[in-house]
Design a protein around this motif. Sequence first.
Motif, PDB file in Angstrom:
ATOM      1  N   ARG A  11       0.826  -1.210   0.000  1.00 43.72           N
ATOM      2  CA  ARG A  11       0.000   0.000   0.000  1.00 43.72           C
ATOM      3  C   ARG A  11       0.861   1.260   0.000  1.00 43.72           C
ATOM      4  NH1 ARG A  11      -4.709  -0.156   4.328  1.00 43.72           N
ATOM      5  NH2 ARG A  11      -5.226   1.740   3.141  1.00 43.72           N
ATOM      6  N   VAL A  12       2.139   1.085   0.342  1.00 43.00           N
ATOM      7  CA  VAL A  12       3.077   2.192   0.361  1.00 43.00           C
ATOM      8  C   VAL A  12       4.480   1.599   0.201  1.00 43.00           C
ATOM      9  CG1 VAL A  12       3.298   2.144   2.886  1.00 43.00           C
ATOM     10  CG2 VAL A  12       3.831   4.256   1.663  1.00 43.00           C
ATOM     11  N   ARG A  30      -1.367   8.695   1.156  1.00 42.47           N
ATOM     12  CA  ARG A  30      -1.852   8.817   2.534  1.00 42.47           C
ATOM     13  C   ARG A  30      -0.806   8.369   3.543  1.00 42.47           C
ATOM     14  NH1 ARG A  30      -7.213   5.790   3.581  1.00 42.47           N
ATOM     15  NH2 ARG A  30      -6.985   6.971   5.532  1.00 42.47           N
ATOM     16  N   TRP A  31       0.165   7.569   3.106  1.00 39.53           N
ATOM     17  CA  TRP A  31       1.053   6.899   4.066  1.00 39.53           C
ATOM     18  C   TRP A  31       2.522   7.303   3.916  1.00 39.53           C
ATOM     19  CZ3 TRP A  31      -2.686   4.985   6.775  1.00 39.53           C
ATOM     20  CH2 TRP A  31      -3.826   4.455   6.152  1.00 39.53           C
ATOM     21  N   ARG A  32       2.893   7.791   2.772  1.00 43.18           N
ATOM     22  CA  ARG A  32       4.326   8.015   2.555  1.00 43.18           C
ATOM     23  C   ARG A  32       4.804   9.260   3.304  1.00 43.18           C
ATOM     24  NH1 ARG A  32       3.083   9.376  -3.299  1.00 43.18           N
ATOM     25  NH2 ARG A  32       3.863   7.280  -3.763  1.00 43.18           N
TER      26      ARG A  32
END
Length: 628
Positions: free
Chosen positions: A13-14, A22-24
């Motif tokens: 997802r990342v 949203r996560w990086r």
Amino acid sequence: MLDTSHGLIPPLRVPVGADPERWRTFPTERTVVVIARTVTSTVRVLDVLGPVFRDESRVDLVFAFDPSSAFNDGVHDLIRSVGARVLPWHQYRDLAPDLVITATENADLAVEGHTAPVLVLPHGVGFHKVVPDSRSDQDRLAGVVPDALLRSGRAWLAVSHPDQAEQLAAAHPLTKGRTLLIGDPCHDTLVNGVDLRATYRDALGVTGSRRLIVLSSTWRDRSLLGQNPTLPARLLAELPMDDYAVALVTHPNIVSAHGVYQLRSLLASPLSAGLLRIPPTDGWQAALVAADLLIGDHGSVTFYGAALGKPLLLGAFSEEEAVPGTPMAELGRRVPRLAARAPLRPQIERALDTNILGPTDSESLSRLGAKALIPPGHALNRLRTAIYGLLRLDLPEHPTPLPRFAPECPRPADPRPGITAVNVTCEVHDSRTGPQVVLSRTPAVVRHWAGGGGAPETAPGTAHKAENGFASAGPSPSANTFRHLSCSDLEQDRELAENASVLVRDTVAGSAAIADQWIADVLSRYPGCLLASTAVADTSCRVGLRDGRTVTAALSENRHGAVIAAALVHTLVSSGRPLETVAFTIGDLAGRTDLRIVQRGGAATSSFSTQPDAYRMTPAVGEFADRL
């Protein structure tokens, strides 16, 4: 293609995936996917991408594991060992990367819908080898991607010499205009390590004037190990361990195909005799720099050795796999072949003598290397410039200077064995100052490989008689040469211990009384033993003879000194010389020592040859026959 990674490697997802923003953490502008299919190709990419993207925060780098290769074992573990993020293969197909980098041309790179350029790095020296095609039952030129990818206009092939672009265009016209002259980062690294040669040798335990013989085997049945799997054992059986060390570098495909367990089983005897097995993923470059002589085949490591100007012999070479007209094919014509059925030591010594190498001397081999490798020193800079260009990304405003990395120190893959049984050969000569003895040792565990072709030098039950009346492995080279088997008292192979002429205490005796008690006990329990020897703390070495005499020698207070002391006593008594001051050499060690008789006992006899038969131990058929 069956995706065997599905379900084993979870989707990311990342830094890539459905909603990575949203996560990086880092301000990513580009995504690079590295295709990992074999250990060989993955190692080559790992070696270069770290420096290329040094201090770079704008690029996300992820690896996609293609499990389709016959040599996929170990790839996933390797990627995870460096802490990289790994995609399952099915997720790679759904991505839209900005650049794909790989050192394998055999992956399915022409994915429908992908438009990113594909940079293919070589995982060897140039395009000199024919290998099996995984997509058919035919062979193909290693390093060339499928025509479909070339037609797409996405493929770029990195080359290390301008001639390679011409070679590729002649063999595959679709490669014309699709090459980038980079050089060879691996060769640059090797050159950077030349000044660290002594450090690498120390790391391998090769000190002083010992010569390091490095064996290099590529894969398939025409490789060095495929043609002669007993060569490591034979070298260790014929080369004195105090003068030589032997290391082995294997192509990663060997371990991927057969497993470490089988390789260790195949090499059980040479590993017990001190063979340095270098891991296929790291350490081979430093071992090559440290080598005094390389014995290779048609693999790239052999060519790198030639480019470094290493003395070189070919233990195997497949003309069918070497592409005609390439520098590798020329190497196969010019470098001398190792005669596998002949004694090895004279060939090794001849190859090490650069005065008689003729057309294959160091300078000539270096010139041959220059036909496939442009001058070193700039490959990483060229590669970085090419990658940023393909990414359509400006180099950093203040780009980090790329370091000139040298190879890391080599670490043998297996624990170093304690060699507890050795065959000792002693040559004795008289001089004006007394006898002089030259000692050499070889590990007893590989004794049966000594002699031409890997066959035992004496068939079971056909032992010859040595000068002193005991069975030996064969006729002595001269009347002044004597041989015996010497074992530590901790030797686990009981057949060796029970047939040894000399038994040596592994630890230092605390006093002369303790030493004498140990000697008496050993001679009592081992009727075939002629001498028992031990170092004594703060004094010297003590050697007990079966006839009741005890001899002291002022030598190093360890097992090595006890082995030398016993060998000197054995040689002088066997040759009928008095026990007196004697000079000796063994490897780099040279010295003189006084042999003094400090004790006489019982019905002493003057030499081994007059011992009663009750003290002799005749080997049974099939057992060790080398009493001396």
